[in-house]
Design a protein around this motif. Structure first.
Motif, mmCIF file in Angstrom:
data_model
loop_
_atom_site.group_PDB
_atom_site.id
_atom_site.type_symbol
_atom_site.label_atom_id
_atom_site.label_comp_id
_atom_site.label_asym_id
_atom_site.label_seq_id
_atom_site.Cartn_x
_atom_site.Cartn_y
_atom_site.Cartn_z
ATOM 1 N N HIS A 288 35.859 7.858 -9.066
ATOM 2 C CA HIS A 288 36.128 8.780 -7.863
ATOM 3 C C HIS A 288 37.630 8.819 -7.553
ATOM 4 O O HIS A 288 38.062 9.772 -7.143
ATOM 5 N N PHE A 292 39.662 12.226 -7.235
ATOM 6 C CA PHE A 292 40.613 12.594 -5.992
ATOM 7 C C PHE A 292 41.962 12.767 -6.288
ATOM 8 O O PHE A 292 42.658 13.840 -6.106
ATOM 9 N N TYR A 295 42.622 16.075 -8.516
ATOM 10 C CA TYR A 295 42.326 17.099 -7.368
ATOM 11 C C TYR A 295 43.532 17.395 -6.442
ATOM 12 O O TYR A 295 43.860 18.511 -6.096
ATOM 13 N N ASP A 302 39.533 20.960 -1.082
ATOM 14 C CA ASP A 302 38.093 20.576 -1.003
ATOM 15 C C ASP A 302 37.526 19.399 -1.759
ATOM 16 O O ASP A 302 37.012 18.512 -1.468
ATOM 17 N N SER A 303 37.946 19.755 -3.284
ATOM 18 C CA SER A 303 37.275 18.711 -4.011
ATOM 19 C C SER A 303 37.808 17.329 -3.832
ATOM 20 O O SER A 303 37.409 16.204 -3.916
ATOM 21 N N SER A 305 39.057 15.880 -1.109
ATOM 22 C CA SER A 305 38.537 15.516 0.058
ATOM 23 C C SER A 305 37.067 14.890 -0.371
ATOM 24 O O SER A 305 36.920 13.597 0.103
ATOM 25 N N TYR A 306 36.143 15.542 -1.083
ATOM 26 C CA TYR A 306 34.952 15.280 -1.458
ATOM 27 C C TYR A 306 35.011 13.856 -2.387
ATOM 28 O O TYR A 306 34.324 12.849 -1.816
ATOM 29 N N TYR A 307 35.843 13.704 -3.264
ATOM 30 C CA TYR A 307 35.975 12.368 -3.933
ATOM 31 C C TYR A 307 36.718 11.378 -3.374
ATOM 32 O O TYR A 307 36.385 10.347 -3.602
ATOM 33 N N ASN A 309 36.053 10.962 0.017
ATOM 34 C CA ASN A 309 35.086 10.380 0.977
ATOM 35 C C ASN A 309 33.851 9.553 0.045
ATOM 36 O O ASN A 309 33.690 8.495 0.723
ATOM 37 N N ARG A 310 33.860 9.928 -1.031
ATOM 38 C CA ARG A 310 32.738 9.206 -1.919
ATOM 39 C C ARG A 310 33.558 7.897 -2.287
ATOM 40 O O ARG A 310 32.802 7.011 -2.263
ATOM 41 N N ASN A 339 43.844 9.690 2.832
ATOM 42 C CA ASN A 339 43.473 10.812 3.603
ATOM 43 C C ASN A 339 44.509 11.511 4.127
ATOM 44 O O ASN A 339 44.541 12.684 4.577
#
Length: 533
Positions: A288, A292, A295, A302-303, A305-307, A309-310, A339
């Motif tokens: 992950h 992150f 990307y 968007d991607s 941020s998703y990874y 957070n995961r 972040n």
């Protein structure tokens, strides 16, 4: 016991064997069932099998007729202990097995067990011993080529593979020593080039995987990927999902380091396809992290941020479950900065100068935090070393360790009667060893003394300069240290059993607390006590 056949038949026949009157076969059956269930992660009544084996094993006569089955019993016990992380008991069983193999003059079994001993030394990070053991095994194989007959090549393969792994670990720990890398490559390449080896495709996959590992360490990422791609094809053919998982992750890492982001993504997504349910695994967590970062480089907010957070969620799960493997495998000091990078990346579309400034500040902050953590770590190590020296000095003088319990305190300046009542209650708890009970906590302690949790915490904090949890751990660890120092039998117990003596039900939690207090693990403490006694 062959995995490709399945364990149901093996367990069936071992259970049938339990009804025999022959104590050798009965003991072997108990050891085999316990090992198989442990290996396959089935529920095991550890105490039952321990009691059963301890009951029948001493009855097996140590005669020439029984040397072979005694060897088999002890290698099974060693394998079971090794899978449970009980390294010292595993080594003891392997050494006993080797002695029986030597008594029987069974060269094949001697070579087999020496390979196990070398692996144990690797787990103990005693790499010089592991290397010496593996080298001696290789010499033994060559000197007994005729006696080994058709098993000669297989034994040689396993030993060379092991030697390569040891040299790889030595190189990883000392990355500037190219001799270790050259030695590892020599052993791996000799396995590939020797036309006399009749190896299965799975064994060739292992060689290619290990070659990929060494070239990754050498930062020769293209070569590493070449061998890893070969290993992936062969592992797929053999349905070896564990190594397939590792190969895909290592492949992704190499592509990432070579800045081939699309191939890196493809490899990391393959990791998810194999181990969707693996949460607390360093490779799974770091997959992950790398996605992150990929990307982020591709400016796909968007991607990214998703990874991100995961990644954070998985780290929190790892922290909650105190998984040291993951905590050690990732850099927590840079977590918050990820972040920040996403935010600054979005803002960079409007104002690039602000983006670059924010990155520089972020890097400076990471550097400062890293320096702080390093200094803090050095200071903690010095304090732990001093604490351990004092502890060992007391043990050597046969003094009872009492550092911060109330019974060791003198001339306390008691403020009022209420404080005196609480301290008297704590003295009774210490004297009656109530702190060893599993239900001992702040609420129950306060209830027993006749006060409330707020007052109890306040008194301990005021007079002992510590929290209730720290006070509890002091009492328990002191008790365990004294018990291990005075009772040799306790020092032979497993880490789990020693922890339970002091009221700890989780071996990992107990080991962590013990190391924080003494500076070393329970296993290392026992070794020091045994040497000095």
């Amino acid at each position: 016991m062959n995995r490709t056949i399945g364990i149901d038949s093996s367990l069936y026949y071992m259970n049938e064997m339990l009804s025999t009157d022959n104590v050798s076969y009965k003991t072997f059956a108990y050891a085999a069932i316990e090992y198989l269930k442990t290996r396959e992660k089935q529920a095991v009544d550890i105490q039952f099998y321990k009691d059963s084996i301890n009951k029948y094993l001493p009855k097996v006569l140590k005669t020439k007729k029984n040397y072979t089955i005694l060897f088999d019993i002890h290698i099974l016990l060693g394998n079971t202990n090794k899978r449970r992380g009980l390294i010292k008991p595993a080594l003891e069983n392997y050494i006993k097995a080797e002695n029986y193999a030597r008594s029987a003059n069974d060269i094949e079994r001697i070579i087999k067990i020496k390979g196990n001993v070398a692996l144990i030394y690797q787990n103990m990070e005693e790499l010089s011993k592991a290397l010496n053991e593996a080298k001696n095994t290789l010499k033994l194989i060559e000197n007994n080529k005729d006696a080994l007959a058709d098993k000669y090549q297989l034994r040689k393969y396993k030993t060379r593979l092991n030697l390569g792994a040891i040299y790889t670990t030595l190189y990883r720990d000392s990355i500037t020593n190219n001799e270790y890398a050259d030695s590892a490559l020599f052993h791996y390449n000799s396995l590939l080039k020797n036309k006399y080896y009749k190896l299965s495709s799975y064994r060739y996959a292992r060689i290619n995987y290990n070659l990929g590992t060494i070239y990754t360490l050498k930062k020769e990422y293209s070569k590493a990927n070449h061998f890893l791609e070969k290993s992936i094809k062969l592992f797929k053919k053999n349905n070896s999902f564990s190594f397939l998982y590792k190969s895909h992750f290592n492949n992704g890492y190499n592509y990432y380091m070579a800045n081939n982001l699309e191939k890196a993504k493809k490899s990391f997504f393959s990791v998810f396809q194999i181990k969707k349910d693996t949460l607390l695994d360093s490779k799974y967590v770091n997959t992950h992290k790398y996605l992150f970062q990929i990307y982020l480089k591709q400016k796909n907010n968007d991607s990214a941020s998703y990874y991100s957070n995961r990644y954070h969620k998985l780290l929190n799960l790892a922290s909650i479950k105190e998984n040291k493997q993951i905590i050690g495998a990732v850099k927590l000091d840079a977590e918050n900065n990820y972040n920040k990078k996403i935010d600054t990346l979005t803002k960079s579309i409007i104002k690039k100068n602000y983006y670059y400034t924010a990155i520089i500040i972020g890097l400076i902050l990471i550097l400062l935090v890293s320096i702080y953590l390093i200094v803090k770590n050095i200071k903690e190590k010095k304090e732990a070393k001093k604490r351990l020296s004092e502890l060992l000095l007391k043990v050597s003088k046969k003094e009872k360790v009492k550092d911060k319990n109330f019974s060791s305190s003198k001339n306390l300046n008691i403020k009022d009667e209420q404080h005196q009542q609480i301290i008297n209650g704590l003295l009774k708890i210490e004297e009656k060893l109530y702190f060893l009970k599993e239900e001992f906590n702040l609420y129950n302690a306060a209830k027993k003394i006749g006060t409330n949790t707020t007052y109890l915490s306040k008194v301990i904090r005021e007079y002992k300069k510590m929290s209730f949890s720290e006070y509890t751990n002091e009492l328990r660890i002191n008790y365990i240290v004294n018990t291990m120092s005075n009772d040799k039998k306790v020092r032979a117990y497993t880490t789990q059993a020693i922890g339970e003596i002091g009221g700890y039900k989780n071996a990992k939690s107990f080991t962590r607390i013990f190391k924080n207090y003494t500076g070393i693990t329970p296993y290392q403490f026992i070794e020091k006590i045994d040497k000095e006694s």
